[in-house]
Design a protein around this motif. Sequence first.
Motif, PDB file in Angstrom:
ATOM      1  N   GLN A   6      27.159  52.041  39.943  1.00 45.62           N
ATOM      2  CA  GLN A   6      28.526  50.994  39.251  1.00 45.62           C
ATOM      3  C   GLN A   6      29.357  51.893  38.693  1.00 45.62           C
ATOM      4  N   HIS A  25      33.065  52.666  39.834  1.00 53.83           N
ATOM      5  CA  HIS A  25      34.047  52.346  38.653  1.00 53.83           C
ATOM      6  C   HIS A  25      35.181  53.527  38.609  1.00 53.83           C
ATOM      7  N   LEU A  66      37.348  53.541  41.739  1.00 51.09           N
ATOM      8  CA  LEU A  66      38.273  52.419  41.653  1.00 51.09           C
ATOM      9  C   LEU A  66      39.275  52.641  40.540  1.00 51.09           C
ATOM     10  N   LEU A  71      46.496  48.668  37.253  1.00 48.99           N
ATOM     11  CA  LEU A  71      46.670  47.974  38.481  1.00 48.99           C
ATOM     12  C   LEU A  71      48.053  48.061  39.164  1.00 48.99           C
ATOM     13  N   PRO A  86      42.296  48.694  41.592  1.00 50.87           N
ATOM     14  CA  PRO A  86      41.895  47.246  41.468  1.00 50.87           C
ATOM     15  C   PRO A  86      41.269  46.974  39.766  1.00 50.87           C
ATOM     16  N   ARG A  87      40.638  48.229  39.336  1.00 51.99           N
ATOM     17  CA  ARG A  87      40.301  48.033  38.088  1.00 51.99           C
ATOM     18  C   ARG A  87      40.832  49.079  37.144  1.00 51.99           C
ATOM     19  N   LYS A 145      37.246  51.349  32.224  1.00 50.77           N
ATOM     20  CA  LYS A 145      36.569  50.698  30.953  1.00 50.77           C
ATOM     21  C   LYS A 145      35.254  51.561  30.592  1.00 50.77           C
ATOM     22  N   ARG A 167      25.901  41.537  24.299  1.00 50.65           N
ATOM     23  CA  ARG A 167      25.720  42.096  25.595  1.00 50.65           C
ATOM     24  C   ARG A 167      25.543  43.588  25.367  1.00 50.65           C
ATOM     25  N   TRP A 182      28.228  47.036  26.096  1.00 51.41           N
ATOM     26  CA  TRP A 182      29.667  46.270  26.128  1.00 51.41           C
ATOM     27  C   TRP A 182      30.122  46.388  24.730  1.00 51.41           C
ATOM     28  N   LEU A 228      55.633  22.565  42.223  1.00 50.38           N
ATOM     29  CA  LEU A 228      54.735  23.501  42.375  1.00 50.38           C
ATOM     30  C   LEU A 228      54.545  23.892  44.077  1.00 50.38           C
ATOM     31  N   LYS A 243      35.453  32.010  36.041  1.00 49.96           N
ATOM     32  CA  LYS A 243      35.024  31.812  34.735  1.00 49.96           C
ATOM     33  C   LYS A 243      35.681  30.780  34.419  1.00 49.96           C
ATOM     34  N   GLU A 281      29.952  38.677  41.388  1.00 49.42           N
ATOM     35  CA  GLU A 281      31.027  39.158  40.145  1.00 49.42           C
ATOM     36  C   GLU A 281      30.731  38.221  38.801  1.00 49.42           C
ATOM     37  N   TYR A 289      30.997  37.063  33.662  1.00 50.48           N
ATOM     38  CA  TYR A 289      31.168  38.111  34.557  1.00 50.48           C
ATOM     39  C   TYR A 289      29.586  39.079  34.498  1.00 50.48           C
ATOM     40  N   THR A 290      29.406  39.328  35.602  1.00 49.71           N
ATOM     41  CA  THR A 290      28.008  40.404  35.668  1.00 49.71           C
ATOM     42  C   THR A 290      28.688  41.783  35.138  1.00 49.71           C
ATOM     43  N   ASP A 291      27.908  42.872  34.958  1.00 52.02           N
ATOM     44  CA  ASP A 291      28.263  44.161  34.833  1.00 52.02           C
ATOM     45  C   ASP A 291      29.154  44.595  36.098  1.00 52.02           C
ATOM     46  N   ALA A 292      28.688  44.339  37.366  1.00 50.09           N
ATOM     47  CA  ALA A 292      29.354  44.708  38.523  1.00 50.09           C
ATOM     48  C   ALA A 292      30.738  44.118  38.501  1.00 50.09           C
ATOM     49  N   GLY A 293      30.691  42.752  38.022  1.00 51.37           N
ATOM     50  CA  GLY A 293      31.869  42.132  37.877  1.00 51.37           C
ATOM     51  C   GLY A 293      32.976  42.824  37.243  1.00 51.37           C
ATOM     52  N   ARG A 294      32.573  43.146  35.974  1.00 50.59           N
ATOM     53  CA  ARG A 294      33.422  43.703  35.164  1.00 50.59           C
ATOM     54  C   ARG A 294      33.912  45.120  35.605  1.00 50.59           C
ATOM     55  N   LEU A 295      33.029  45.909  36.094  1.00 50.70           N
ATOM     56  CA  LEU A 295      33.316  47.299  36.497  1.00 50.70           C
ATOM     57  C   LEU A 295      33.813  47.447  37.864  1.00 50.70           C
ATOM     58  N   LEU A 296      33.540  46.615  39.005  1.00 46.09           N
ATOM     59  CA  LEU A 296      33.906  46.563  40.325  1.00 46.09           C
ATOM     60  C   LEU A 296      34.896  45.386  40.662  1.00 46.09           C
ATOM     61  N   GLY A 297      34.766  44.334  40.086  1.00 50.90           N
ATOM     62  CA  GLY A 297      35.516  43.121  40.630  1.00 50.90           C
ATOM     63  C   GLY A 297      35.202  42.710  41.822  1.00 50.90           C
ATOM     64  N   HIS A 298      35.533  41.369  41.891  1.00 49.09           N
ATOM     65  CA  HIS A 298      35.171  40.359  43.252  1.00 49.09           C
ATOM     66  C   HIS A 298      35.668  40.833  44.507  1.00 49.09           C
ATOM     67  N   GLY A 339      45.649  42.665  40.850  1.00 47.99           N
ATOM     68  CA  GLY A 339      44.352  43.280  41.275  1.00 47.99           C
ATOM     69  C   GLY A 339      43.959  43.483  42.577  1.00 47.99           C
ATOM     70  N   LYS A 361      45.991  26.858  42.161  1.00 48.39           N
ATOM     71  CA  LYS A 361      47.012  26.375  41.265  1.00 48.39           C
ATOM     72  C   LYS A 361      46.943  24.870  41.431  1.00 48.39           C
ATOM     73  N   PHE A 386      46.080  23.014  38.128  1.00 46.48           N
ATOM     74  CA  PHE A 386      46.998  21.881  37.645  1.00 46.48           C
ATOM     75  C   PHE A 386      46.424  20.469  37.322  1.00 46.48           C
TER      76      PHE A 386
END
Lengths: 334, 334, 334, 334, 334, 334
Positions: A244, A248, A251, A257, A262-263, A266, B298, B301, E271, F152, F202, F211-220, F260, F282, F286
């Motif tokens: 990862q 990262h 990426l 961005l 896309p990231r 970090k 965490r 981090w 919207l 989230k 993610e 977010y998981t670590d992978a979520g923060r580092l790579l993104g969905h 992103g 949205k 809303f």
Amino acid sequence: MGKIFVVDLAEGEPVTSFFLAKQVQLRQRRSGEPYLSLILGDRTGDIAAVMWEGVEEASKGLVEGDIVKVQGYLGTYQRERQLTVTRLRKASPEEIALDEYLPRSPQDPVALLARLREMVEDVREPHLKRLLRDLLAEEPFLNAFMAAPAAKSIHHAVLGGLLEHTVSVVGLCRLLADYYPALDRDLLLAAATLHDVGKTRELTWDRVFDYTDAGRLLGHITLGTLLVEERIRAIPEFPEDLAQRLLHCILSHHGELEWGSPRRPKTLEALVLHYAEDLDGKVNAFLGFVQSHSDPQRPGWTEFNKTLDRYLYFGPRDAGEAPQGISKPTPSSL
Amino acid sequence: MGKIFVVDLAEGEPVTSFFLAKQVQLRQRRSGEPYLSLILGDRTGDIAAVMWEGVEEASKGLVEGDIVKVQGYLGTYQRERQLTVTRLRKASPEEIALDEYLPRSPQDPVALLARLREMVEDVREPHLKRLLRDLLAEEPFLNAFMAAPAAKSIHHAVLGGLLEHTVSVVGLCRLLADYYPALDRDLLLAAATLHDVGKTRELTWDRVFDYTDAGRLLGHITLGTLLVEERIRAIPEFPEDLAQRLLHCILSHHGELEWGSPRRPKTLEALVLHYAEDLDGKVNAFLGFVQSHSDPQRPGWTEFNKTLDRYLYFGPRDAGEAPQGISKPTPSSL
Amino acid sequence: MGKIFVVDLAEGEPVTSFFLAKQVQLRQRRSGEPYLSLILGDRTGDIAAVMWEGVEEASKGLVEGDIVKVQGYLGTYQRERQLTVTRLRKASPEEIALDEYLPRSPQDPVALLARLREMVEDVREPHLKRLLRDLLAEEPFLNAFMAAPAAKSIHHAVLGGLLEHTVSVVGLCRLLADYYPALDRDLLLAAATLHDVGKTRELTWDRVFDYTDAGRLLGHITLGTLLVEERIRAIPEFPEDLAQRLLHCILSHHGELEWGSPRRPKTLEALVLHYAEDLDGKVNAFLGFVQSHSDPQRPGWTEFNKTLDRYLYFGPRDAGEAPQGISKPTPSSL
Amino acid sequence: MGKIFVVDLAEGEPVTSFFLAKQVQLRQRRSGEPYLSLILGDRTGDIAAVMWEGVEEASKGLVEGDIVKVQGYLGTYQRERQLTVTRLRKASPEEIALDEYLPRSPQDPVALLARLREMVEDVREPHLKRLLRDLLAEEPFLNAFMAAPAAKSIHHAVLGGLLEHTVSVVGLCRLLADYYPALDRDLLLAAATLHDVGKTRELTWDRVFDYTDAGRLLGHITLGTLLVEERIRAIPEFPEDLAQRLLHCILSHHGELEWGSPRRPKTLEALVLHYAEDLDGKVNAFLGFVQSHSDPQRPGWTEFNKTLDRYLYFGPRDAGEAPQGISKPTPSSL
Amino acid sequence: MGKIFVVDLAEGEPVTSFFLAKQVQLRQRRSGEPYLSLILGDRTGDIAAVMWEGVEEASKGLVEGDIVKVQGYLGTYQRERQLTVTRLRKASPEEIALDEYLPRSPQDPVALLARLREMVEDVREPHLKRLLRDLLAEEPFLNAFMAAPAAKSIHHAVLGGLLEHTVSVVGLCRLLADYYPALDRDLLLAAATLHDVGKTRELTWDRVFDYTDAGRLLGHITLGTLLVEERIRAIPEFPEDLAQRLLHCILSHHGELEWGSPRRPKTLEALVLHYAEDLDGKVNAFLGFVQSHSDPQRPGWTEFNKTLDRYLYFGPRDAGEAPQGISKPTPSSL
Amino acid sequence: MGKIFVVDLAEGEPVTSFFLAKQVQLRQRRSGEPYLSLILGDRTGDIAAVMWEGVEEASKGLVEGDIVKVQGYLGTYQRERQLTVTRLRKASPEEIALDEYLPRSPQDPVALLARLREMVEDVREPHLKRLLRDLLAEEPFLNAFMAAPAAKSIHHAVLGGLLEHTVSVVGLCRLLADYYPALDRDLLLAAATLHDVGKTRELTWDRVFDYTDAGRLLGHITLGTLLVEERIRAIPEFPEDLAQRLLHCILSHHGELEWGSPRRPKTLEALVLHYAEDLDGKVNAFLGFVQSHSDPQRPGWTEFNKTLDRYLYFGPRDAGEAPQGISKPTPSSL
């Protein structure tokens, strides 16, 4: 008969050589007769050309991007050199050595690759080491990696430019890993080596530098991520966290961005890779622009650089000395 | 009696020491009686404190920024350490060693200055060499240059931080001048040495780090330009073009207009200085934030970093090993 | 023989006069013979020209920016006036009165300077008064200050434009100081007088309006700050705070970082100066664009203004009355 | 019994007066008993208050925004004045003079309106003159126009602020129309008078300054356009082009799309109105912030201004003299 | 004699027809004789043309935008078709059917209007229903509404484009109102119908598509708001809140301030209208660009689209099949 | 004993139930004795709680995120409900049904999945069909896909929210594919189904949404691309171009680089997916905000929404009717 390069054409002499037909326009004289207006080029530069006789036959089936054999002689028109063409035909495939027509890095790709492999041997973490060794042993990948430019334009836009840029960034990151001991040296070197491998799938470099469909639709950051992630999965017990962090770095190497990452970085390694990569590209672009676009009206200055949105200054020098004074940037230890 | 530092306070033990009163609030108990709520600190950290008795007398004339002598004992409140103060008075000037109260760079300023002078000797262009030598021999300037922080916060925000940052940037630029031979090494080293000298006039560092009036109204880029230009004019026959290129580096070292530079880099040296300076600040900020704001919930981090607008990741480590694993970034050759 | 101006050339008549050769191109007729295509101009406008005979000799050593003496006659080509040149030679230095070739402010610089000095006498704070008086008595400065344009293009881009703009801004600030009594009138008038003095070093105005090297590398805001700060230091006991507030006005007069000011206005005088300066430039740019770029296809509208990114509207008028209806903006009391 | 204003409350003395209850919180003592924590205010300022006895009855039906009659005495808590309330009840409608509770412009609205009418008489174009005269004779409009604030906060956020701001902008535009004769004076004065009339429908100012539903959904620029366009249609033969140019000024007076103007200024009058309006608001905001938020720790400076994103500097002054030295900005001729 | 359309011109054949003279340039041959260079067009496309003889007479009084009758024959020049004109005169008004010269929506406006009226009948809220019915019964409005393009360029830039776009957006909103039941269906349908009615006053479409003065000065959002608000006021007891919510939808339909909406969407209907409107425009622009600007050098791709700042991809297809494979977007139920 | 939900707690009654301890603070009374201040919650809401006795034992080892069993009774404090806790202990694992503590989509995931499978059956292109069928048959993927929230926070931040959002977007795309026949229906439906699958990797949703670590580092976006590309490679002869167009849709579904997406939409399907996905999010955000943050002081309006940077308006309604009037958005055909 050997190729005569554009840069070597001597005024007033007859010319017989091959060129890439970069622009082809059939025009009409006031008299109604057609003539051909051409831009011919090779890896050393471009030259304007005209053909007055035998135009109909010569132009049949001729399209931009063709390699042509021409006879003619070199004159001057509006203070610029101009080739008057007397005979012209398309070259046959066996007559063509393609890399005579596209600009090429002045550095030897074999030596560069050897240099890269040597630096990669520094990596001690076994999974990263295996990943790099395996990839640098893949024949089809290597063929592309050694030939590709680093960009369509802007910086390192020459055959072999991707490898040249990669080696330069890896070398720079090695210095930075020594300078900032908090950096994970192995991770940084691996990331520097791999950061642009997606460009082997993003670009084409056969007759012109351009983007592939995959390049336009997915981009080299995603293509590189896919390429590396596939190799990672082939290595048993590659640590998840290490994978990862490596991905990262790839990426996020554009830094922001809006520049296509896309990231954003970090980790410390991702941050440093971004700076090293960006700096190396900017230095190369600066020097290339100085060499190709110095302003003849204003010594020491370039013409306006649209990418950087400013004029560049390379200092006050004697008339004759100026452009030569700026040597190609090369990792000093090469 | 010697000073006991916040970091060394032991729970349950009596305390007698000097601290900087960073926050002073007189509050009222429900019973109507007043009490003092304080934040006390020194260069090793801060601690909350309360005082229940003798408040009226103790608080008379007490203002934030005073150094105070306190007696008390250390307890716990809401899982945080809290000092209950039984006696408190303002310290007399002769009791105060100011640098015990502000954070200080771990590096010895005398050694750093020696290092800087040594690197400056590398400069061969005579006017630049004289400029640097002269400035580094000015007593009042040196006093400020060795004591100042590099910023109010964000990076190198410690006493001696300006010198530490300057030495680090000069060292980095030396590496880059070797790596990219097209660079004018002398100019780059001079610019790196001088790029932030305006901070000696932009900041104050007596009891808190803050901006001077001149800092707020003119900023360190202009203050540094004025300072350097005045020294340049004092050197006979300093080449006009060289002076402009040097001042250009100072003016443009923030890289973009919106980051406060009135010019963007137009020379290779200005471009490289900007990257080196920015990178060194970011590396320092990254590591400092990791040390001070790792997220206890965490591992690996940090908490959210508002300046960078992201969480930072320093990797997976064992509970005990984590923060220590990251050493202070130092030019490797120091 | 006197100069005939472009604006006065009469169709069908022979012409003998001097012009600035703004563009010079040697072209080739279909027959192979060369001809010269020129743009000739003076301060009243430009005109296209061609020369068919004697081209080789006439063009020898001729470069853009030369003043030339031409003979010829005025015809029409593609509905535009065109000068057919029969004889052409470079003018000798003694034949040239340079200000016939560059546009010039319609206002008399001597009268403007007198007006400025008169307004400056209003300043009562003794240090500011001395600063202004001294500077407006410096011969070399005055020569440049009275001749310089206020910009390379956009607004007040005429010889004398800097002085015209300065006088207009000072006049406007005088009104505003009366209108908003909270303003420090002396400081505002001094800042208005000095805000653009750096342009005397930023620009050249010999044959074209362009930037000097110092202009490109340092910019007029920094150049002006250096110029003024040097004069301040020469005045004994100039109050430090007053100096900082004055320099702050100069530094921040572009209002925002991204417009090149390294500081944004933090004092009321800096804020008001920014508005006055910006408004005066915009009004001048608006009126100049209306006069030079009204859209012949659409009465009342200008062509698209790229700087402002919009079309401008000067209202519905009778065909003949339109452009004249808009008089030059001038401080009404001049 | 007359109203005692917050600014006049004397420490240690009994208080009996009416206030606006700006904040009402029922809290619980540790003992379990309830008490009331209040912020009371009027147009001269705010004061914290507590009520310990009779809370249950006093708080019944009490909501924020109520006017209350209180008895109590003034003490000190945490170095701030605090009112201890012994009796409290809601005021009856006949006891309330609303404008005692909201801040009010120091300028007399009747005099301001007279001044505006006088300036409007300068307009000579008959349709514009009639439009302005008619509107300034509409009773319901006038009631709102004379009472409304110019904003919910930021600048001229006081009762009568809209009229004060309008008169000031009209006065400024009159000066500018004299200074730049290319301006259409009549159009500019009319546009200045009408530019913010939509605020009479955008804002409420009964007990707090807030936005109406129409204000939030449509905004004062559109509301003003609708209001003025309706009046225009009622005037026979109002020239179409004049109407469009007038409405264009209203629509574009914020200057940029991102500041809420659906058009950017395309006429000279719209451009000048935008600058005048913006400048007048900024000057008022600057001075208001200096008066209300000077930094007690740092003479000459304000606290951080979030709207302008900077600290403001009003210069070095003696401790006692500072805030008084800055007088309210007023059109000098009033 | 009927009109022959550009798209139907056959090479080598004589041509006699009417065209719109989109560009007219009088040029000079080397010989000195004048000739005419023209771009002629009609709603099916453009063609280059030259006229060698009788130029003087033919060009007299000829201006761009004229409809002309020409005789000539079709040849080729530089691989492009070129019309050589032998006779040319301006057409008389009775010879002109204007809509042969401007592109027109392929959809029948009468059918579209019927469709719109049918959808409008779905609206049950009586005031909205009356508003829509009344407006769609106003003769002068309907004439413009059925003829106007939806834009000067970009999307639906064809005669009838406004109605086509409106019907498509209303249809889309009907689907969305079914999909998201929280939407106020009546309000959404009314807002969709009215959102762009201001374009009937913003644009002209007689010989070219362009902006009116009102269009440039006020814009279609404000013009539409004024138009609708006037109709609302004519309906007795139209609920105030409903009117505000409807006008809010019109004002905010561009979504963001920087796209010209003075308000951003604050209601669910506003919207959703913004998304529907934007999507429909984008789909139309995408397909139109694919049809008109597919890149002949690169199958499946368009040329660079400056508005979207990217190349567009419509997928890999056989040479012949490509452009036809993409049908015009139409509401499926039409 | 069954769980009592927060929403069902009755004032004045004894309570015995399980809750999630969302916030745990050990505080000190003035008397020096400790007490516990808690925020307890479950999927129906949160409630403040205090515990006065037995605090030491109860708080031992207690951390935020624990599920606790409490006894106590419900009272009121500062007009808010407050639970006074008399007994508290951590729950044992077998006592916990986790989904009682996190908010959950009101829609049944089994029904949603069935609905999704049904829509997927519409896809006719065999490779896409197999890709979707295979993935929707992968047990581990499905477990995550049915449980995960879509975010989230902001929109669909509930258990099952990812599936709910996906089904809604697929349904919407189906409508759009019918409405715009130029769309490749199969590609659009496949892309809609897969666009957010990366969120299964993610996010975590065990006790809090994070977010998981992978979520923060790579993104969905990258995680989804990797997930889908791996499945594509497992399908023999999956067309290269189809794969690229599908991945392009995933990569570009955020629409802009700064949101992103490393690519912006270049195909019609990618463009439409972006709009559909954004609109659905949205609308959900809303309506969710209206339900949770309507402003009690101002009927018809919400509190300020920081994400959208505005207040939202849901119209004027009767006091009792308001929030209920807005039903959950659901694909109408479910």
